[in-house]
Design an enzyme around this catalytic site. Structure first.
Site, short mmCIF file in Angstrom:
data_model
loop_
_atom_site.label_atom_id
_atom_site.label_comp_id
_atom_site.label_asym_id
_atom_site.label_seq_id
_atom_site.Cartn_x
_atom_site.Cartn_y
_atom_site.Cartn_z
N VAL A 1 -5.90 10.02 -11.15
CA VAL A 1 -5.94 9.02 -12.04
C VAL A 1 -5.12 9.12 -13.11
O VAL A 1 -4.28 8.10 -13.38
CB VAL A 1 -7.35 8.86 -12.47
CG1 VAL A 1 -7.66 7.88 -13.37
CG2 VAL A 1 -8.31 8.68 -11.48
N ASN B 1 -7.87 13.90 -9.88
CA ASN B 1 -6.38 14.48 -10.13
C ASN B 1 -5.44 13.55 -10.29
O ASN B 1 -4.45 13.79 -10.83
CB ASN B 1 -6.25 15.45 -9.37
CG ASN B 1 -7.11 16.88 -9.36
OD1 ASN B 1 -7.44 17.01 -10.38
ND2 ASN B 1 -6.94 17.52 -8.18
N THR C 1 10.13 8.58 -12.03
CA THR C 1 10.35 7.46 -12.77
C THR C 1 11.42 6.41 -12.26
O THR C 1 11.04 5.22 -12.01
CB THR C 1 10.61 7.59 -14.00
OG1 THR C 1 9.66 8.44 -14.72
CG2 THR C 1 10.70 6.39 -14.94
N GLU D 1 1.00 -0.98 -0.02
CA GLU D 1 -0.09 -0.06 0.15
C GLU D 1 0.88 1.36 -0.25
O GLU D 1 1.67 1.61 1.05
CB GLU D 1 -0.91 -0.01 1.33
CG GLU D 1 -1.58 1.26 1.35
CD GLU D 1 -2.66 1.16 2.81
OE1 GLU D 1 -3.33 1.97 2.85
OE2 GLU D 1 -2.29 0.54 3.72
N GLN E 1 12.12 18.33 -10.61
CA GLN E 1 11.22 17.53 -11.55
C GLN E 1 11.27 17.47 -12.78
O GLN E 1 12.23 18.48 -13.34
CB GLN E 1 9.87 18.28 -11.07
CG GLN E 1 9.49 18.15 -9.60
CD GLN E 1 8.07 18.20 -9.21
OE1 GLN E 1 7.20 18.30 -10.24
NE2 GLN E 1 7.51 18.13 -8.09
N CYS F 1 4.13 9.88 -1.66
CA CYS F 1 5.23 10.16 -2.62
C CYS F 1 5.30 11.50 -3.00
O CYS F 1 4.38 12.45 -2.92
CB CYS F 1 4.61 9.35 -3.75
SG CYS F 1 5.82 9.41 -5.05
N TYR G 1 13.39 11.57 -11.83
CA TYR G 1 13.47 11.19 -10.50
C TYR G 1 12.40 10.42 -10.32
O TYR G 1 12.55 9.32 -9.40
CB TYR G 1 13.73 12.20 -9.76
CG TYR G 1 15.12 13.16 -9.42
CD1 TYR G 1 16.28 12.24 -9.16
CD2 TYR G 1 15.35 14.04 -10.26
CE1 TYR G 1 17.51 12.97 -9.20
CE2 TYR G 1 16.48 14.79 -10.36
CZ TYR G 1 17.92 14.11 -9.88
OH TYR G 1 19.08 14.49 -9.66
#
EC number: 2.3.1.48
Length: 568
Positions: A334, A332, A306, A289, A300, A293, A304
């Site tokens: 999905v 936001n 990925t 779970e 960005q 993050c 990083y």
């Protein structure tokens, strides 16, 4: 699960009532004052939490990775700064400050006295020693140590399945001027070298992989094990989450992050936390779970997120033995999770995960299956090898790798070529499989297919002249007979980028060199009508003329095709 118990009595909120934040969070609002945090912690002490199963529903809505992941800013050390400031202004003991931040942890893990004491001892020592390093103030030192983490929404969590409690992807710019870091120009140079030949994904992955090999980047997995170095990273990561998820109570973030059943995979640049993902593995059920993050804002769109998610997948599969990840996402989030390999369909049997994760009102449960064989931390090499194998196979079947010199092709004002170039003179065309019978291929069946090309072209020119004359003689053709004068309509050519009119079409027909198929002629006529309707509103005479003339034109085209078919 105990880390997801509803220990804070916050009111349920639907996602529609929340204001989207750059941190991709859809969690409950943060308690801003110190008094509220202590009060919430006291309330949490009275809540009974199950050790292995989550309560039926959560008082917090599902957090998410929003679509603006790459632009969200997440700062770090915000909490530590406030502690440091209070310590400087008052005579309070450092232990008291730590109690404020880790109140919930002490209540929840009361039997584990060693954990509480280690956290207080570690924080007190860190706060006491930070003020004397390099002559910098306590606040400055703390800012440097716990720079925020951000997570890109480019690649994602194929790791498995549990609900996301505070997932946020974003981060603050932290420590951009810290000494000892490699200049950004080097990474940019590496990306530029690989981008054209390898694609953006491979270029970013290989650039970060080189930084890992050089020791400038490090991916680690820490949990609350009372080791000072690990605790420092966790606190830095906690500050990132706190800033990145402004609607999530900080006590709740601390509770999950410091829960010994949760683990955090982090990316470190030097000693600076750049990003992290907190998750809880359910070893007996073989799923995990994801809780939080985030990645720092200044890091960005560099891959990083990925790379971090790929390390998480590999670690969860190889170390924890997980096969799935589940997560709750709001609207936001999905899109982000889909990019990470999550699906809206849950294929994992409900008996496996039901009762282990919390249910959220308004959240969409998503699943990601971890591939048992994919080398997640070396995907770029695998993709490069696959691409090389495909290219070699294509070269065996084709000569597409051959590049021929360009040909000189000059045009007149109406786009008519000054010199006729025979198709068979174009180098490489025959080698590519072209045959003379493909010349002038059209979707309109015009004339006798057995006739030679010259005869067919003459018949085509005659048909186009007849169609052009029917348009010119029509009562609604007057707006199209001449090009639009920019002096009368100044903004016409700002809106219409590819103008056409009957005068230009007539020149092309008379040249007998431009329209080699009826498709080209019909396309120019349609563009003329569409340009008119694009610029003019439906209630204007020009718009109505275009519609009537187009109807007339198409009827004549069909009549011409039918008469040509009968003549055969």
């Amino acid at each position: 699960m105990d880390s997801h118990s509803s220990h804070l009595n916050a009111a349920n909120r639907s996602r529609s009532s929340q204001t989207p934040s750059p941190s991709h969070s859809a969690s409950a609002s943060v308690t801003s004052s110190l008094h509220k945090r202590k009060l919430a912690a006291t309330t949490a002490a009275n809540a009974a939490a199950s050790e292995d199963h989550a309560p039926p529903s959560s008082s917090f809505p599902p957090s998410s990775f929003s679509a603006d992941t790459r632009d969200g800013a997440l700062t770090s050390n915000d909490e530590l700064e406030s502690i440091s400031a209070r310590g400087a202004d008052t005579d309070s003991d450092p232990d008291e400050s730590e109690d404020i931040v880790v109140d919930d942890d002490e209540d929840e893990f009361a039997p584990e006295q060693d954990q509480d004491s280690s956290i207080r001892t570690f924080t007190a020592a860190r706060l006491d020693s930070s003020s004397g390093v390099n002559g910098s103030s306590r606040n400055t030192k703390l800012k440097t140590e716990s720079s925020t983490v951000k997570l890109e929404s480019s690649d994602g969590g194929k790791d498995g399945g549990s609900s996301v409690v505070g997932t946020g992807v974003s981060g603050t710019v932290g420590g951009s001027s810290i000494s000892g870091l490699v200049p950004k120009d080097e990474s940019v140079k590496v990306l530029a070298e690989n981008f054209q030949t390898s694609g953006a994904y491979i270029a970013r992955e290989e650039a970060l992989k080189r930084e890992e090999q050089a020791g400038r980047l490090k991916f680690v997995c820490y949990s609350n094990d009372s080791i000072d170095e690990h605790m420092m990273c966790l606190i830095g990561l906690k500050n990132i989450f706190a800033r990145q998820l402004p609607n999530m109570p900080k006590e709740y973030i601390v509770r999950l992050l410091m829960d010994r059943k949760h683990k955090s995979v982090m990316v470190l640049r030097g000693n600076l936390v750049v990003g992290g993902i907190t998750y809880r593995p359910y070893h007996s059920q073989k799923f995990g779970e994801i809780a939080f993050c985030a990645i720092t804002a200044d890091e960005q769109v560099k891959g990083y997120g990925t790379r971090l998610m790929n390390h998480l997948k590999q670690h969860a599969r190889d170390v924890d033995g997980l096969t799935h990840f589940l997560t709750y996402a709001d609207n936001n989030a999905v899109g982000y999770f889909v990019k990470q390999g999550f699906t809206k369909e849950i294929y994992l049997e409900k008996d496996v995960w039901h009762g282990f994760i919390k249910d959220y009102d308004g959240g969409l449960l998503m699943e990601c299956k971890i591939d048992p064989k994919l080398p997640y931390t070396d995907l770029s090499s695998m993709i490069r090898q696959q691409r090389k194998a495909i290219d070699e196979r294509i070269r065996e079947l084709s000569n597409c790798q051959n590049v021929y010199p360009k040909i000189e092709f000059l045009k007149n004002e109406a786009g008519i070529p000054r010199k006729i170039i025979k198709v068979e003179e174009i180098r490489g065309l025959r080698e590519a499989g072209w045959t003379p019978d493909q010349w002038g291929h059209t979707r309109f069946k015009l004339f006798n297919g057995s006739a030679d090309m010259v005869t067919n072209q003459k018949q085509l020119n005659a048909l186009m002249r007849a169609l052009l004359k029917t348009m010119q003689d029509h009562a609604d053709a007057w707006p199209f007979k001449e090009p639009v004068d920019s002096r009368d309509v100044p903004d016409y050519y700002d809106i219409i980028k590819d103008p056409i009119d009957l005068k230009v079409i007539a020149k092309r027909v008379e040249s007998e060199q431009y329209y080699v198929t009826l498709d080209m002629f019909v396309a120019d006529a349609r563009r003329m009508f569409n340009n008119c309707r694009t610029y003019n509103s439906p209630d204007t005479i020009y718009y109505k003329c275009a519609t009537r003339l187009e109807t007339h034109f198409h009827s004549k085209v069909q009549a011409g095709l039918q008469s040509g078919a009968k003549s055969q």
